[in-house]
Design a protein around this motif. Structure first.
Motif, short mmCIF file in Angstrom:
data_model
loop_
_atom_site.label_atom_id
_atom_site.label_comp_id
_atom_site.label_asym_id
_atom_site.label_seq_id
_atom_site.Cartn_x
_atom_site.Cartn_y
_atom_site.Cartn_z
N VAL A 1 0.86 -1.18 0.00
CA VAL A 1 0.00 0.00 0.00
C VAL A 1 0.89 1.22 0.00
CG1 VAL A 1 -1.77 1.29 1.23
CG2 VAL A 1 -1.83 -1.21 1.23
N SER A 2 0.79 2.02 -1.04
CA SER A 2 1.65 3.19 -1.16
C SER A 2 1.29 4.22 -0.09
CB SER A 2 1.50 3.83 -2.54
OG SER A 2 1.95 2.94 -3.53
N ALA A 3 2.25 5.06 0.26
CA ALA A 3 1.99 6.09 1.27
C ALA A 3 2.76 7.35 0.92
CB ALA A 3 2.42 5.58 2.64
N LEU A 4 2.31 8.47 1.44
CA LEU A 4 3.01 9.72 1.29
C LEU A 4 4.20 9.75 2.25
CD1 LEU A 4 -0.08 12.09 1.19
CD2 LEU A 4 1.27 11.30 -0.75
N PRO A 5 5.20 10.60 2.03
CA PRO A 5 6.30 10.71 2.99
C PRO A 5 5.77 11.11 4.36
CG PRO A 5 6.82 11.85 0.93
CD PRO A 5 5.37 11.46 0.86
N SER A 6 6.34 10.51 5.40
CA SER A 6 5.96 10.78 6.79
C SER A 6 4.45 10.71 6.97
CB SER A 6 6.48 12.16 7.22
OG SER A 6 7.88 12.24 7.09
N PRO A 7 3.83 9.57 6.62
CA PRO A 7 2.37 9.48 6.67
C PRO A 7 1.87 9.38 8.10
CG PRO A 7 3.29 7.34 6.18
CD PRO A 7 4.45 8.29 6.20
N PRO A 8 0.61 9.77 8.32
CA PRO A 8 -0.02 9.49 9.61
C PRO A 8 -0.29 8.00 9.71
CG PRO A 8 -1.63 10.33 8.08
CD PRO A 8 -0.30 10.42 7.39
N PRO A 9 -0.70 7.50 10.88
CA PRO A 9 -1.07 6.08 10.96
C PRO A 9 -2.14 5.75 9.94
CG PRO A 9 -0.99 7.08 13.14
CD PRO A 9 -0.85 8.20 12.16
N ASN B 1 -10.54 0.46 21.96
CA ASN B 1 -11.86 0.11 22.49
C ASN B 1 -12.69 -0.75 21.53
OD1 ASN B 1 -11.27 1.56 24.79
ND2 ASN B 1 -12.36 3.39 24.14
N GLY B 2 -12.03 -1.69 20.87
CA GLY B 2 -12.75 -2.60 19.99
C GLY B 2 -13.15 -2.02 18.65
N LEU B 3 -12.64 -0.83 18.32
CA LEU B 3 -12.97 -0.16 17.06
C LEU B 3 -11.71 0.17 16.28
CD1 LEU B 3 -15.72 2.33 18.31
CD2 LEU B 3 -16.11 0.18 17.08
N VAL B 4 -11.84 0.20 14.97
CA VAL B 4 -10.76 0.60 14.07
C VAL B 4 -11.16 1.89 13.37
CG1 VAL B 4 -9.33 -0.05 12.09
CG2 VAL B 4 -10.16 -1.82 13.65
N PHE B 5 -10.31 2.90 13.43
CA PHE B 5 -10.54 4.18 12.76
C PHE B 5 -9.47 4.32 11.68
CE2 PHE B 5 -11.95 4.39 17.10
CZ PHE B 5 -13.16 5.05 17.06
N THR B 6 -9.86 4.31 10.41
CA THR B 6 -8.87 4.35 9.34
C THR B 6 -8.64 5.78 8.86
OG1 THR B 6 -10.34 4.19 7.41
CG2 THR B 6 -9.76 2.13 8.54
N SER B 7 -7.44 6.02 8.35
CA SER B 7 -7.20 7.23 7.59
C SER B 7 -7.86 7.10 6.22
CB SER B 7 -5.69 7.46 7.41
OG SER B 7 -5.07 7.71 8.65
N GLY B 8 -8.03 8.23 5.53
CA GLY B 8 -8.64 8.19 4.21
C GLY B 8 -7.78 7.39 3.23
N GLN B 9 -8.41 6.52 2.46
CA GLN B 9 -7.72 5.69 1.48
C GLN B 9 -8.05 6.16 0.07
OE1 GLN B 9 -5.39 3.44 2.54
NE2 GLN B 9 -5.96 4.53 4.42
N VAL B 10 -7.03 6.25 -0.75
CA VAL B 10 -7.16 6.73 -2.12
C VAL B 10 -6.60 5.66 -3.06
CG1 VAL B 10 -7.05 9.15 -1.45
CG2 VAL B 10 -4.93 7.92 -1.96
N PRO B 11 -6.79 5.82 -4.37
CA PRO B 11 -6.33 4.80 -5.30
C PRO B 11 -4.83 4.86 -5.59
CG PRO B 11 -7.77 6.36 -6.42
CD PRO B 11 -7.65 6.81 -5.03
N TYR C 1 -7.20 12.93 -6.40
CA TYR C 1 -7.78 11.61 -6.65
C TYR C 1 -9.28 11.72 -6.89
CZ TYR C 1 -3.33 10.45 -4.54
OH TYR C 1 -1.99 10.39 -4.25
N SER C 2 -9.82 10.77 -7.63
CA SER C 2 -11.26 10.77 -7.92
C SER C 2 -12.08 10.32 -6.72
CB SER C 2 -11.55 9.86 -9.11
OG SER C 2 -11.20 8.51 -8.81
N ILE C 3 -11.44 9.64 -5.75
CA ILE C 3 -12.17 9.09 -4.61
C ILE C 3 -11.24 8.97 -3.41
CG2 ILE C 3 -11.70 6.72 -5.38
CD1 ILE C 3 -14.44 5.93 -4.17
N GLU C 4 -11.80 9.21 -2.23
CA GLU C 4 -11.11 8.94 -0.96
C GLU C 4 -12.15 8.39 0.01
OE1 GLU C 4 -8.19 11.02 2.40
OE2 GLU C 4 -8.72 12.09 0.56
N ILE C 5 -11.77 7.34 0.74
CA ILE C 5 -12.70 6.62 1.61
C ILE C 5 -12.07 6.41 2.98
CG2 ILE C 5 -14.12 4.55 1.90
CD1 ILE C 5 -13.77 4.01 -1.08
#
Length: 278
Positions: free
Chosen positions: A11-19, A25-35, A112-116
């Motif tokens: 999975v590609s990432a920008l330089p010095s990316p955030p997590p 607490n039993g939950l996953v919070f994702t950063s925005g994902q792009v293509p 990008y055309s989409i971020e999720i």
């Protein structure tokens, strides 16, 4: 305990990316994902390719975090390409019956055309999460798109973005104040169906299409919530000729004092077909 998921192989990432994701607490919070691709290409693929790649990147990060697409509770999608029907077709193919709550809006500037991004439940094999998906709350306009009106898990309610529709998309109040009240009425109906109410809302996100209407929105919003004001974020986006959209995270009214993930062999889900609404 808070666990932060870093950059993953493939999975590609920008330089010095955030997590890429944070687990707590039993939950996953994702950063925005792009293509982004692990091997850069001369040009990006078409819109359908972009959607599938963004969802594949989201799936990979969820798996690394101890979750999966079928455990997603809430999705937020930002598009620069207006082909919502095409997005819905791919989206329902990927998620199947396990449809999260969802909000989809248009943004004007992005590479990008989409971020999720999403919130998901941890998929503990010994103690699988109980996930309840609400399809159509009583008295609400029919759901036309591939999403649940709300998803309940871990003592919390995650709603889809609500709009001013009464009986249908075509049946909406004429004036903006009426649209705000109807949207909040719809939000309340879904919360009641989920075992919550406006007094138990922890966070509201509001999407407006006209920044000049913020003062009027604030006036009606304050009347409805009174002294039980949630945390809130408001921003201006495009929403396919809809004046505003409101989503929230709330606590179940009897509180999350029960065990976070009661024993449950299967997810509770509802099958819906792709449509033209966000």
């Amino acid at each position: 305990m808070i666990r932060r998921i870093g950059t993953m192989d493939g999975v590609s990432a920008l330089p010095s990316p955030p997590p890429r994701a944070v687990v707590a607490n039993g939950l996953v919070f994702t950063s925005g994902q792009v293509p982004l691709r692990s091997v850069p290409e001369v040009e990006n693929g078409n819109f359908a390719d972009d959607v599938r790649l963004a969802l594949a990147n989201l799936s990979a990060i969820l798996e690394e975090s101890g979750s999966s697409l079928k455990h997603v509770l809430k999705i937020t999608t930002f598009l620069t390409d207006p082909r919502l029907a095409d997005y819905n077709e791919i989206y329902v193919d990927v998620f199947g019956d396990n449809l999260p709550a969802r909000t989809t809006v248009m943004v004007s500037e992005s590479d990008y055309s989409i971020e999720i991004h999403c919130i998901a439940a941890v998929a503990d094999g010994h103690k699988p999460p109980l996930i309840r998906r609400i399809t159509n709350a009583l008295g609400m306009a029919p759901v036309l798109g591939p999403y649940s009106q709300a998803v309940v898990a871990n003592g919390m309610v995650f709603t889809s973005g609500q709009i001013p529709a009464r009986t249908s998309m075509q049946d909406q109040p004429e004036d903006f104040a009426g649209k705000v009240r109807q949207t909040l009425t719809n939000l309340e109906a879904i919360l009641l169906e989920a075992g919550s109410d406006l007094a138990h809302v922890a966070k509201v996100t509001t999407y407006l299409t006209d920044p000049e209407q913020l003062a009027e929105y604030n006036r009606v919003y304050a009347e409805v919530f009174g002294s039980t004001l949630p945390a809130r974020t408001s921003c201006c986006v495009g929403i396919w000729d809809i004046a505003l959209e409101i989503e929230c995270i709330a606590f179940v009214a009897d509180g999350p004092s029960q065990a976070p993930f009661p024993q449950e062999p299967e997810l509770v889900s509802a099958t819906q077909k792709a449509g033209e609404t966000c």
